[in-house]
Design a protein around this motif. Structure first.
Motif, PDB file in Angstrom:
ATOM      1  N   GLN A   9       0.833  -1.207   0.000  1.00 52.68           N
ATOM      2  CA  GLN A   9       0.000   0.000   0.000  1.00 52.68           C
ATOM      3  C   GLN A   9       0.870   1.261   0.000  1.00 52.68           C
ATOM      4  OE1 GLN A   9      -3.255   0.172  -0.544  1.00 52.68           O
ATOM      5  NE2 GLN A   9      -3.138   2.396  -0.486  1.00 52.68           N
ATOM      6  N   GLN A  10       1.940   1.263   0.787  1.00 48.22           N
ATOM      7  CA  GLN A  10       2.867   2.398   0.796  1.00 48.22           C
ATOM      8  C   GLN A  10       3.546   2.541  -0.575  1.00 48.22           C
ATOM      9  OE1 GLN A  10       5.075   0.755   4.134  1.00 48.22           O
ATOM     10  NE2 GLN A  10       4.579   2.571   5.369  1.00 48.22           N
ATOM     11  N   PHE A  11       3.940   1.407  -1.151  1.00 45.49           N
ATOM     12  CA  PHE A  11       4.563   1.382  -2.472  1.00 45.49           C
ATOM     13  C   PHE A  11       3.606   1.958  -3.516  1.00 45.49           C
ATOM     14  CE2 PHE A  11       5.605  -0.906  -6.436  1.00 45.49           C
ATOM     15  CZ  PHE A  11       6.949  -0.608  -6.565  1.00 45.49           C
ATOM     16  N   LEU A  12       2.331   1.625  -3.397  1.00 50.60           N
ATOM     17  CA  LEU A  12       1.314   2.156  -4.303  1.00 50.60           C
ATOM     18  C   LEU A  12       1.212   3.670  -4.154  1.00 50.60           C
ATOM     19  CD1 LEU A  12      -1.036   1.927  -6.314  1.00 50.60           C
ATOM     20  CD2 LEU A  12      -2.505   1.312  -4.367  1.00 50.60           C
ATOM     21  N   GLN A  13       1.149   4.169  -2.930  1.00 47.15           N
ATOM     22  CA  GLN A  13       1.053   5.616  -2.708  1.00 47.15           C
ATOM     23  C   GLN A  13       2.292   6.332  -3.230  1.00 47.15           C
ATOM     24  OE1 GLN A  13       0.216   5.988   1.481  1.00 47.15           O
ATOM     25  NE2 GLN A  13      -1.838   5.145   1.257  1.00 47.15           N
ATOM     26  N   LEU A  14       3.469   5.745  -3.016  1.00 44.36           N
ATOM     27  CA  LEU A  14       4.703   6.306  -3.563  1.00 44.36           C
ATOM     28  C   LEU A  14       4.629   6.339  -5.085  1.00 44.36           C
ATOM     29  CD1 LEU A  14       7.715   7.214  -3.441  1.00 44.36           C
ATOM     30  CD2 LEU A  14       8.292   4.765  -3.367  1.00 44.36           C
ATOM     31  N   SER A  15       4.158   5.264  -5.679  1.00 43.89           N
ATOM     32  CA  SER A  15       4.058   5.172  -7.140  1.00 43.89           C
ATOM     33  C   SER A  15       3.089   6.200  -7.703  1.00 43.89           C
ATOM     34  CB  SER A  15       3.651   3.750  -7.545  1.00 43.89           C
ATOM     35  OG  SER A  15       4.646   2.824  -7.162  1.00 43.89           O
ATOM     36  N   VAL A  16       2.021   6.498  -6.975  1.00 41.91           N
ATOM     37  CA  VAL A  16       1.083   7.543  -7.395  1.00 41.91           C
ATOM     38  C   VAL A  16       1.823   8.875  -7.495  1.00 41.91           C
ATOM     39  CG1 VAL A  16      -0.901   8.927  -6.629  1.00 41.91           C
ATOM     40  CG2 VAL A  16      -1.019   6.422  -6.553  1.00 41.91           C
ATOM     41  N   LYS A  17       2.618   9.192  -6.494  1.00 41.16           N
ATOM     42  CA  LYS A  17       3.371  10.464  -6.506  1.00 41.16           C
ATOM     43  C   LYS A  17       4.406  10.485  -7.620  1.00 41.16           C
ATOM     44  CE  LYS A  17       1.428  12.540  -3.046  1.00 41.16           C
ATOM     45  NZ  LYS A  17       0.571  13.693  -3.247  1.00 41.16           N
ATOM     46  N   LEU A  18       5.031   9.346  -7.888  1.00 33.24           N
ATOM     47  CA  LEU A  18       6.085   9.298  -8.899  1.00 33.24           C
ATOM     48  C   LEU A  18       5.548   9.338 -10.323  1.00 33.24           C
ATOM     49  CD1 LEU A  18       8.448   6.608  -7.344  1.00 33.24           C
ATOM     50  CD2 LEU A  18       8.880   9.071  -7.517  1.00 33.24           C
ATOM     51  N   THR A  19       4.350   8.799 -10.540  1.00 38.05           N
ATOM     52  CA  THR A  19       3.833   8.674 -11.905  1.00 38.05           C
ATOM     53  C   THR A  19       2.742   9.670 -12.257  1.00 38.05           C
ATOM     54  OG1 THR A  19       2.120   7.073 -11.287  1.00 38.05           O
ATOM     55  CG2 THR A  19       4.306   6.191 -11.900  1.00 38.05           C
ATOM     56  N   ALA A  20       2.084  10.244 -11.253  1.00 32.76           N
ATOM     57  CA  ALA A  20       0.919  11.122 -11.441  1.00 32.76           C
ATOM     58  C   ALA A  20      -0.290  10.360 -11.978  1.00 32.76           C
ATOM     59  CB  ALA A  20       1.256  12.326 -12.327  1.00 32.76           C
ATOM     60  N   PHE A  21      -0.282   9.043 -11.857  1.00 31.54           N
ATOM     61  CA  PHE A  21      -1.450   8.220 -12.154  1.00 31.54           C
ATOM     62  C   PHE A  21      -2.122   7.895 -10.829  1.00 31.54           C
ATOM     63  CE2 PHE A  21       0.493   7.866 -16.203  1.00 31.54           C
ATOM     64  CZ  PHE A  21      -0.466   7.392 -17.097  1.00 31.54           C
ATOM     65  N   SER A  22      -3.436   7.675 -10.859  1.00 34.60           N
ATOM     66  CA  SER A  22      -4.177   7.394  -9.635  1.00 34.60           C
ATOM     67  C   SER A  22      -3.932   5.963  -9.149  1.00 34.60           C
ATOM     68  CB  SER A  22      -5.678   7.582  -9.873  1.00 34.60           C
ATOM     69  OG  SER A  22      -6.169   6.539 -10.711  1.00 34.60           O
ATOM     70  N   GLU A  23      -4.288   5.722  -7.882  1.00 36.32           N
ATOM     71  CA  GLU A  23      -4.198   4.360  -7.342  1.00 36.32           C
ATOM     72  C   GLU A  23      -4.997   3.410  -8.216  1.00 36.32           C
ATOM     73  OE1 GLU A  23      -5.135   3.817  -3.212  1.00 36.32           O
ATOM     74  OE2 GLU A  23      -3.804   5.437  -2.564  1.00 36.32           O
ATOM     75  N   PHE A  24      -6.186   3.836  -8.605  1.00 37.91           N
ATOM     76  CA  PHE A  24      -7.065   3.019  -9.439  1.00 37.91           C
ATOM     77  C   PHE A  24      -6.375   2.651 -10.756  1.00 37.91           C
ATOM     78  CE2 PHE A  24     -10.351   2.782 -12.755  1.00 37.91           C
ATOM     79  CZ  PHE A  24     -11.115   1.730 -12.262  1.00 37.91           C
ATOM     80  N   GLN A  25      -5.764   3.631 -11.398  1.00 33.83           N
ATOM     81  CA  GLN A  25      -5.095   3.372 -12.676  1.00 33.83           C
ATOM     82  C   GLN A  25      -3.904   2.434 -12.501  1.00 33.83           C
ATOM     83  OE1 GLN A  25      -4.654   7.614 -13.353  1.00 33.83           O
ATOM     84  NE2 GLN A  25      -5.704   7.420 -15.324  1.00 33.83           N
ATOM     85  N   LEU A  26      -3.120   2.640 -11.452  1.00 32.64           N
ATOM     86  CA  LEU A  26      -1.960   1.775 -11.228  1.00 32.64           C
ATOM     87  C   LEU A  26      -2.388   0.356 -10.893  1.00 32.64           C
ATOM     88  CD1 LEU A  26       0.464   4.145  -9.271  1.00 32.64           C
ATOM     89  CD2 LEU A  26       0.399   3.648 -11.720  1.00 32.64           C
ATOM     90  N   GLN A  27      -3.398   0.206 -10.060  1.00 32.79           N
ATOM     91  CA  GLN A  27      -3.900  -1.131  -9.746  1.00 32.79           C
ATOM     92  C   GLN A  27      -4.487  -1.794 -10.987  1.00 32.79           C
ATOM     93  OE1 GLN A  27      -6.441  -0.016  -6.447  1.00 32.79           O
ATOM     94  NE2 GLN A  27      -5.014  -0.955  -4.991  1.00 32.79           N
ATOM     95  N   GLY A  28      -5.073  -0.989 -11.859  1.00 28.18           N
ATOM     96  CA  GLY A  28      -5.667  -1.501 -13.089  1.00 28.18           C
ATOM     97  C   GLY A  28      -4.672  -2.108 -14.053  1.00 28.18           C
ATOM     98  N   THR A  29      -3.398  -1.788 -13.906  1.00 25.47           N
ATOM     99  CA  THR A  29      -2.378  -2.396 -14.767  1.00 25.47           C
ATOM    100  C   THR A  29      -2.150  -3.854 -14.405  1.00 25.47           C
ATOM    101  OG1 THR A  29      -0.479  -1.862 -13.351  1.00 25.47           O
ATOM    102  CG2 THR A  29      -1.161  -0.180 -14.978  1.00 25.47           C
ATOM    103  N   GLY A  30      -2.517  -4.230 -13.182  1.00 26.22           N
ATOM    104  CA  GLY A  30      -2.263  -5.591 -12.720  1.00 26.22           C
ATOM    105  C   GLY A  30      -0.810  -5.837 -12.361  1.00 26.22           C
ATOM    106  N   GLN A  31      -0.003  -4.784 -12.287  1.00 26.85           N
ATOM    107  CA  GLN A  31       1.437  -4.930 -12.075  1.00 26.85           C
ATOM    108  C   GLN A  31       1.904  -4.579 -10.666  1.00 26.85           C
ATOM    109  OE1 GLN A  31       3.366  -6.250 -14.719  1.00 26.85           O
ATOM    110  NE2 GLN A  31       1.225  -6.547 -15.271  1.00 26.85           N
ATOM    111  N   LEU A  32       1.028  -4.074  -9.822  1.00 29.24           N
ATOM    112  CA  LEU A  32       1.442  -3.546  -8.527  1.00 29.24           C
ATOM    113  C   LEU A  32       2.252  -4.549  -7.712  1.00 29.24           C
ATOM    114  CD1 LEU A  32       1.455  -1.350  -6.342  1.00 29.24           C
ATOM    115  CD2 LEU A  32      -0.759  -2.246  -5.578  1.00 29.24           C
TER     116      LEU A  32
END
Length: 160
Positions: A9-32
């Motif tokens: 979950q922390q990695f996801l929040q960090l990734s949101v800040k790094l990519t400017a994509f939402s949690e929903f979009q990042l989770q939608g890739t299936g790659q988290l």
């Protein structure tokens, strides 16, 4: 919630800040989880904890002040001699599905990491890269957009 779930979950929040994509979009890739596991294996537990702890501390210190967050994040993560190269490789990972080996200067300073090499994480990582929605296109040879879509140039979506 177990420790790994919390770290993801922390990695996801960090990734949101790094990519400017939402949690929903990042989770939608299936790659988290696959990316979390790969990065953990590459940089090791100590470096992962340092990265996530530093990110959390900045969030705690700045609250909802985005300007203060951005300033501290740039100084303490992106510009940091140790964490900066890791986060830049993480950004590239999300966008193109490839982990890029940390620079020689990083290895000279912090030591060589056994699993740190440039490689595509998985076949799905290429297809799910954030590069494709960013440029309004699709990965060549995968996820074809449909018959006749090639007849019009790609449109770059507006940035909100």
């Amino acid at each position: 919630m177990n420790a790994k779930t919390l770290e993801i979950q922390q990695f996801l929040q960090l990734s949101v800040k790094l990519t400017a994509f939402s949690e929903f979009q990042l989770q939608g890739t299936g790659q988290l989880e696959e990316y979390y596991d790969a990065v953990y294996q590459i940089i090791g537990e100590k470096n992962m904890i340092q990265l996530l702890t530093t990110f959390d501390k900045i969030q705690d210190d700045t609250g909802s002040d985005e300007v203060a967050f951005d300033k501290q994040f740039r100084a303490k993560v992106l510009s940091d001699e140790k964490l900066g190269p890791i986060t830049r490789s993480l950004i590239k990972l999300w966008f193109v599905g490839t982990w890029y080996q940390l620079p020689k200067s990083w290895n000279d300073t912090f030591g060589l990491l056994e699993n740190d090499k440039t490689y595509v994480i998985s076949p799905s990582a290429y297809k799910e890269g954030l590069l494709w929605p960013t440029i309004g296109s699709h990965p060549m040879g995968a996820k074809a957009p449909g018959y006749g879509t090639w007849s019009a140039p790609p449109e770059i979506p507006a940035i909100d």
